[in-house]
Design a protein around this motif. Structure first.
Motif, PDB file in Angstrom:
ATOM      1  N   ASP A 156      11.085  18.514  -4.853  1.00 36.05           N
ATOM      2  CA  ASP A 156      10.657  17.649  -3.738  1.00 36.05           C
ATOM      3  C   ASP A 156       9.636  16.609  -4.191  1.00 36.05           C
ATOM      4  O   ASP A 156       9.463  15.566  -3.562  1.00 36.05           O
ATOM      5  N   THR A 157       8.943  16.928  -5.291  1.00 37.75           N
ATOM      6  CA  THR A 157       7.875  16.048  -5.765  1.00 37.75           C
ATOM      7  C   THR A 157       8.399  14.689  -6.232  1.00 37.75           C
ATOM      8  O   THR A 157       7.657  13.715  -6.275  1.00 37.75           O
ATOM      9  N   TRP A 158       9.713  14.619  -6.544  1.00 36.30           N
ATOM     10  CA  TRP A 158      10.296  13.321  -6.921  1.00 36.30           C
ATOM     11  C   TRP A 158      10.165  12.321  -5.781  1.00 36.30           C
ATOM     12  O   TRP A 158      10.175  11.115  -5.994  1.00 36.30           O
ATOM     13  N   THR A 175       3.356   8.334  -4.672  1.00 40.85           N
ATOM     14  CA  THR A 175       2.065   8.179  -5.385  1.00 40.85           C
ATOM     15  C   THR A 175       2.188   8.610  -6.850  1.00 40.85           C
ATOM     16  O   THR A 175       1.308   8.308  -7.654  1.00 40.85           O
ATOM     17  N   LEU A 176       3.281   9.329  -7.161  1.00 36.05           N
ATOM     18  CA  LEU A 176       3.435   9.809  -8.539  1.00 36.05           C
ATOM     19  C   LEU A 176       4.349   8.901  -9.375  1.00 36.05           C
ATOM     20  O   LEU A 176       4.416   9.038 -10.601  1.00 36.05           O
ATOM     21  N   HIS A 177       5.050   7.981  -8.722  1.00 36.35           N
ATOM     22  CA  HIS A 177       5.995   7.127  -9.456  1.00 36.35           C
ATOM     23  C   HIS A 177       5.249   6.132 -10.342  1.00 36.35           C
ATOM     24  O   HIS A 177       4.239   5.564  -9.918  1.00 36.35           O
ATOM     25  N   VAL A 178       5.755   5.924 -11.540  1.00 32.10           N
ATOM     26  CA  VAL A 178       5.126   4.942 -12.434  1.00 32.10           C
ATOM     27  C   VAL A 178       5.748   3.584 -12.134  1.00 32.10           C
ATOM     28  O   VAL A 178       6.965   3.407 -12.283  1.00 32.10           O
ATOM     29  N   PRO A 179       4.949   2.587 -11.708  1.00 37.01           N
ATOM     30  CA  PRO A 179       5.504   1.272 -11.372  1.00 37.01           C
ATOM     31  C   PRO A 179       6.156   0.603 -12.590  1.00 37.01           C
ATOM     32  O   PRO A 179       5.732   0.837 -13.727  1.00 37.01           O
ATOM     33  N   ALA A 180       7.177  -0.204 -12.311  1.00 37.45           N
ATOM     34  CA  ALA A 180       7.985  -0.798 -13.389  1.00 37.45           C
ATOM     35  C   ALA A 180       7.131  -1.607 -14.373  1.00 37.45           C
ATOM     36  O   ALA A 180       7.327  -1.512 -15.595  1.00 37.45           O
ATOM     37  N   ASP A 181       6.145  -2.390 -13.877  1.00 39.40           N
ATOM     38  CA  ASP A 181       5.348  -3.227 -14.795  1.00 39.40           C
ATOM     39  C   ASP A 181       4.504  -2.361 -15.738  1.00 39.40           C
ATOM     40  O   ASP A 181       4.395  -2.641 -16.932  1.00 39.40           O
ATOM     41  N   LEU A 182       3.986  -1.289 -15.201  1.00 39.76           N
ATOM     42  CA  LEU A 182       3.165  -0.381 -16.015  1.00 39.76           C
ATOM     43  C   LEU A 182       4.018   0.312 -17.072  1.00 39.76           C
ATOM     44  O   LEU A 182       3.638   0.446 -18.229  1.00 39.76           O
ATOM     45  N   LEU A 183       5.229   0.684 -16.643  1.00 41.39           N
ATOM     46  CA  LEU A 183       6.156   1.363 -17.541  1.00 41.39           C
ATOM     47  C   LEU A 183       6.522   0.437 -18.699  1.00 41.39           C
ATOM     48  O   LEU A 183       6.525   0.845 -19.866  1.00 41.39           O
ATOM     49  N   TYR A 200       4.863  12.559 -18.978  1.00 42.98           N
ATOM     50  CA  TYR A 200       5.515  12.055 -17.750  1.00 42.98           C
ATOM     51  C   TYR A 200       6.917  12.648 -17.691  1.00 42.98           C
ATOM     52  O   TYR A 200       7.437  13.138 -18.702  1.00 42.98           O
ATOM     53  N   LEU A 201       7.517  12.566 -16.527  1.00 41.05           N
ATOM     54  CA  LEU A 201       8.870  13.097 -16.340  1.00 41.05           C
ATOM     55  C   LEU A 201       9.857  11.976 -16.036  1.00 41.05           C
ATOM     56  O   LEU A 201       9.528  11.063 -15.266  1.00 41.05           O
ATOM     57  N   ARG A 202      11.046  12.082 -16.640  1.00 39.95           N
ATOM     58  CA  ARG A 202      12.094  11.104 -16.325  1.00 39.95           C
ATOM     59  C   ARG A 202      13.288  11.856 -15.746  1.00 39.95           C
ATOM     60  O   ARG A 202      13.634  12.931 -16.228  1.00 39.95           O
ATOM     61  N   CYS A 203      13.893  11.265 -14.697  1.00 40.51           N
ATOM     62  CA  CYS A 203      15.145  11.798 -14.187  1.00 40.51           C
ATOM     63  C   CYS A 203      16.139  10.645 -14.168  1.00 40.51           C
ATOM     64  O   CYS A 203      15.951   9.674 -13.420  1.00 40.51           O
ATOM     65  N   HIS A 204      17.176  10.720 -15.034  1.00 44.29           N
ATOM     66  CA  HIS A 204      18.126   9.608 -15.155  1.00 44.29           C
ATOM     67  C   HIS A 204      18.893   9.400 -13.855  1.00 44.29           C
ATOM     68  O   HIS A 204      19.122   8.261 -13.454  1.00 44.29           O
ATOM     69  N   ASN A 205      19.278  10.496 -13.196  1.00 43.08           N
ATOM     70  CA  ASN A 205      20.054  10.360 -11.943  1.00 43.08           C
ATOM     71  C   ASN A 205      19.269   9.585 -10.898  1.00 43.08           C
ATOM     72  O   ASN A 205      19.815   8.860 -10.075  1.00 43.08           O
ATOM     73  N   ARG A 206      17.946   9.768 -10.931  1.00 43.77           N
ATOM     74  CA  ARG A 206      17.116   9.107  -9.911  1.00 43.77           C
ATOM     75  C   ARG A 206      16.557   7.772 -10.404  1.00 43.77           C
ATOM     76  O   ARG A 206      15.859   7.086  -9.657  1.00 43.77           O
ATOM     77  N   ARG A 258       4.573  10.814 -12.775  1.00 39.29           N
ATOM     78  CA  ARG A 258       3.575  11.759 -13.271  1.00 39.29           C
ATOM     79  C   ARG A 258       3.925  13.168 -12.789  1.00 39.29           C
ATOM     80  O   ARG A 258       4.630  13.320 -11.793  1.00 39.29           O
ATOM     81  N   PHE A 259       3.405  14.173 -13.452  1.00 41.82           N
ATOM     82  CA  PHE A 259       3.440  15.533 -12.929  1.00 41.82           C
ATOM     83  C   PHE A 259       2.436  15.569 -11.774  1.00 41.82           C
ATOM     84  O   PHE A 259       1.405  14.886 -11.822  1.00 41.82           O
ATOM     85  N   SER A 260       2.698  16.378 -10.769  1.00 41.98           N
ATOM     86  CA  SER A 260       1.714  16.520  -9.681  1.00 41.98           C
ATOM     87  C   SER A 260       0.641  17.526 -10.142  1.00 41.98           C
ATOM     88  O   SER A 260       0.888  18.332 -11.048  1.00 41.98           O
ATOM     89  N   PRO A 261      -0.539  17.529  -9.511  1.00 40.79           N
ATOM     90  CA  PRO A 261      -1.556  18.524  -9.880  1.00 40.79           C
ATOM     91  C   PRO A 261      -1.018  19.955  -9.738  1.00 40.79           C
ATOM     92  O   PRO A 261      -1.313  20.811 -10.577  1.00 40.79           O
ATOM     93  N   ASN A 262      -0.206  20.211  -8.712  1.00 40.17           N
ATOM     94  CA  ASN A 262       0.344  21.568  -8.546  1.00 40.17           C
ATOM     95  C   ASN A 262       1.295  21.941  -9.685  1.00 40.17           C
ATOM     96  O   ASN A 262       1.344  23.098 -10.106  1.00 40.17           O
TER      97      ASN A 262
END
Ligand SMILES: C[S@@+](CC[C@H](N)C(=O)[O-])C[C@H]1O[C@@H](n2cnc3c(N)ncnc32)[C@H](O)[C@@H]1O
Length: 324
Positions: free
Chosen positions: A212-214, A218-226, A262-268, A273-277
């Motif tokens: 669900d965290t996907w 707030t956890l997504h890395v913006p394209a310019d930063l990436l 960081y985590l990547r999901c190709h399908n998505r 980022r990983f969440s604190p939990n």
């Protein structure tokens, strides 16, 4: 037998969480270990930290409110009596996770000249008069060889402790996260402490990740930063069963590189980022450790990045307490 532990530099309570884990029966417990575990009941007698922001979370999970004071100002590490006519009760075990900055390269390695090491110096000074039956310490590998390390060893030897040192990474226990740390265990019973011989098969990273965290923007890395940082970012494929995360530091979420993976999901088509939990899961804390916490995301990253690899500490705790 109840064992009262002083959680010194308690933060969010990595050692308290190891005590919680200790109480859970595991599939690998043989009869002897299970009997020992029933015979010995470690509990947190007192917790101390200079940071008041940990109080609420610590109390909710571990049942006591940490004392908010500077450890360098302590004259003794004893339990305050509930009844004022009784003397202060001694603690059986000290667990110390002092700040690592005096020993890390980023922290300039000023060792005993760094004011952040005064608290540990005070505890080392108190050992001969307080003589806790057991002592545990955790720090970064660079602690080994520092002046405080030498002073601690000398004090333990002079005071009649038996001690052993370890460099352990949670990967040895099959956890897909690097966090190599220096540990020291000391006991007064004169018996040699065992080697750390845990070698478990690696668990897949996906086991520690919440699907669900996907959906948390707030956890997504913006394209310019990436685009800017990608070559230096440690990005793991969520479907790679051999993936191992880098060590998460307290700067995760603030520094874009060298603070964790960081985590990547190709399908998505997403990097996040990983969440604190999720980091707490990898560190061995109970599920949803930060859920319903009033602390902001940045503080949660700082606290979990400063904490302990609970699976490792739980094994060390049993090695120490069951050695008697
Ligand atoms: C490496 S962290 C330990 C984390 C903790 N053991 C855990 O499991 O979350 C160091 C902790 O020491 C606390 N601290 C730093 N200097 C201190 C001092 N002089 N007196 C008391 N606590 C201090 C910090 O607030 C921080 O929580």
């Amino acid at each position: 037998m109840d064992i009262n532990i002083a959680d010194l530099f308690c933060g969010i309570g990595g050692i308290a969480e190891a005590v919680h884990l200790w109480r859970q029966p595991t599939a690998s417990d043989n009869t002897v270990a299970a009997e020992h575990r029933q015979r010995i009941t470690p509990k947190i007698g007192t917790a101390i930290d200079i940071d008041q922001s940990v109080a609420h979370l610590y109390q909710r999970h571990h049942g006591i409110i940490p004392q908010c004071s500077t450890i360098e100002s302590l004259q003794a590490v004893s339990l305050k009596p509930t009844d004022s006519s009784r003397a202060a009760e001694k603690l059986d075990m000290w667990w110390m996770s002092p700040p690592c900055q005096p020993y890390t390269r980023r922290g300039l390695q000023r060792g005993d000249k760094d004011s952040r090491s005064l608290a540990l110096a005070n505890l080392i000074r108190l050992i001969p008069s307080e003589r806790p039956r057991w002592i545990g310490l955790e720090n970064v590998p660079a602690f080994e060889g520092s002046q405080h390390h030498q002073r601690l060893r000398q004090t333990l030897t002079k005071t009649g402790y038996q001690f052993r040192e370890y460099l352990i990474c949670p990967t040895a226990m099959g956890i897909p996260m690097r966090r190599k740390r220096f540990y020291l265990l000391a006991t007064q019973n004169g018996k040699p402490l065992a080697d750390f011989s845990c070698r478990l098969q690696q668990q897949p990273l996906a086991k520690f990740v919440d699907n669900d965290t996907w959906n948390d923007p707030t956890l997504h890395v913006p394209a310019d930063l990436l685009q800017h940082y990608q070559p230096a970012m440690n990005i793991l494929d969520i479907h790679d069963s051999t993936a191992i995360s880098a060590c998460f530091t307290s700067a995760y979420g603030k520094s874009h590189i060298k603070s964790g993976s960081y985590l990547r999901c190709h399908n998505r088509h997403l990097v996040r980022r990983f969440s604190p939990n999720e980091i707490a899961n990898l560190m061995g804390f109970r599920e949803n450790f930060f859920s319903s916490s009033e602390l902001g995301q940045r503080s949660q990253y700082r606290l979990i990045g400063n904490s302990l690899a609970v699976h490792v500490v739980c094994v060390l705790l049993s090695m120490l307490l069951l050695n008697d």
